[in-house]
Design an enzyme around this catalytic site. Structure first.
Site: not given
Ligand SMILES: N[C@@H](CCC(=O)N[C@@H](CS)C(=O)NCC(=O)O)C(=O)O
Length: 292
Positions: A236, A271, A157
Site C-alpha cells: 500500500d 490500498h 483508510s
Molecule cells: N485520488 C487519490 C487517492 C484516493 C484514494 O485512494 N481513495 C481511496 C480511499 S483513501 C478509495 O477508496 N478510492 C476510491 C476507490 O478506489 O474506489 C489519489 O489520487 O491519490
C-alpha cells in the site's frame, strides 16, 4: 426526515437500497445506502456500518467491497454512509481530494467556514442511527428490520480512522470494530495534519480526541478488550508514505495494556478495493462473532 429510495438492487439474495435524505447535521441532502440481507424480511437483523475513505460515495464499497456476500450469509445489514456533505457551497470545498468534499474525516468541524456543514461525527453517531432505528417513514421503516442494540463498525483508510475513533469515543455503542488500512495516527501524518488543521484548528490538543493512537490509552476508552481486527497491505503506497502509521497504534495499544487487537500485515496488497474485497469476509466474520 424521511428517506427517499433512489434505487432497489437485488444482490446476494438480499437488497441494496440507495437512499437520500435531508440532513440536519450537514444541512445538505445526503446519500446513504443499506444492504438488507434475506433474513431482514423475517426478523430484526444486526447492523455493520462501513465508513469509506477519501473521495468515496456509498457506491464504492457497495459495488466492489463484496461485504454483502458474507453479510447475506450471517444475516447482517450493512449501512454505507457518504464521506462528507456535497454541494455545501463553501468556497474551495472541491479543490482537493483530501479536504472538503469526499473528505469529512468523521469529525464535527469547529472552524469557519466548515463548522456549519462538516459535521460527519454527529451525522454518523446521532443522526443516522435516529433515522434508521427510529420511525423515519412508513415506506422505509427500517426500525422494524434492524436491531439497534447490535451494531458494529468498520471502515477503510479515512473510514478506518472513523471506525476506530467512533468506537473508542463511544464505549458500548458498537459491539466490535475493524478497519482496512486505517489512518491510525492522523495527528502525525500529512492527511490528518491537513484535515485537522482545517476542520479543528491549529491547537493540536483538540486533535487528540479524534486520533485512535491517542484515544486508546485515554480515559475516554475505559475498556481493555478492544475486539478489533485491522488489515494493512504491505504494498500500500499510502502505508509506505507514512499516511497510515498502524505501528504507532499498535505501540499505543501495548503501552495502554489493551488486549483484543489483531493487526495483520498482508503481503503485497495495495490500498484498493482489490485488497478490501479479498479480506471482506474476514471483517464481516469478525463483526458476526460479536453481533450474533
Ligand atoms: N485520488 C487519490 C487517492 C484516493 C484514494 O485512494 N481513495 C481511496 C480511499 S483513501 C478509495 O477508496 N478510492 C476510491 C476507490 O478506489 O474506489 C489519489 O489520487 O491519490
Amino acid at each position: 426526515m424521511a428517506f427517499e429510495v433512489k434505487a432497489t438492487i437485488a444482490t446476494f439474495g438480499g437488497q441494496l437500497l440507495k437512499l437520500s435524505h435531508e440532513s440536519t447535521s450537514t444541512k445538505t441532502p445526503m446519500a446513504v445506502s443499506i444492504y438488507l440481507p434475506p433474513a431482514a424480511s423475517t426478523q430484526k437483523v444486526p447492523v455493520l456500518i462501513f465508513l469509506s475513505g477519501l473521495t468515496c460515495t456509498p457506491d464504492n464499497c457497495s459495488e466492489k467491497g463484496f461485504l454483502a456476500a458474507a453479510a447475506s450469509k450471517h444475516g447482517i445489514a450493512i449501512i454505507y454512509p457518504d464521506t462528507s456533505p456535497r454541494g455545501a457551497g463553501i468556497a474551495g470545498e472541491d479543490e482537493a481530494y483530501d479536504f472538503g468534499t469526499g473528505a469529512g474525516f468523521y469529525v464535527d468541524a469547529t472552524q469557519a467556514p466548515w463548522a456549519d456543514n462538516y459535521n460527519m461525527y454527529s451525522y454518523i453517531t446521532s443522526e443516522l442511527p435516529a433515522l434508521f432505528f427510529g420511525d423515519a417513514a412508513p415506506a422505509t421503516n427500517f426500525s422494524a428490520k434492524l436491531d439497534a442494540s447490535r451494531v458494529s463498525i468498520t471502515g477503510h483508510s479515512m473510514g478506518g480512522h472513523g471506525a476506530l475513533t467512533l468506537y473508542l469515543r463511544n464505549p458500548g455503542a458498537y459491539k466490535s470494530v475493524s478497519a482496512f488500512a486505517p489512518i491510525s495516527n492522523p495527528s502525525a501524518c500529512p492527511w490528518g495534519d491537513k484535515a485537522f488543521s482545517g476542520y479543528l484548528g491549529a491547537d493540536k490538543e483538540a486533535w487528540k480526541a479524534h486520533d485512535a493512537t491517542h484515544l486508546v490509552g485515554s480515559d475516554v476508552w475505559k475498556g481493555k478488550d478492544l475486539k478489533a481486527l485491522i488489515d494493512v497491505g504491505t504494498g500500500d503506497n499510502f502505508y509506505k508514505q507514512g499516511q497510515l502509521l498502524p505501528e504507532n497504534f499498535e505501540k499505543a495499544v501495548k503501552d495502554a495494556g489493551v488486549t483484543g487487537v489483531t493487526v495483520r500485515y498482508q503481503e503485497n496488497y495495495d490500498h484498493s478495493y482489490f485488497f478490501i474485497s479479498t479480506f471482506a469476509q474476514d471483517h464481516v466474520d469478525h463483526a458476526a462473532k460479536y453481533l450474533l
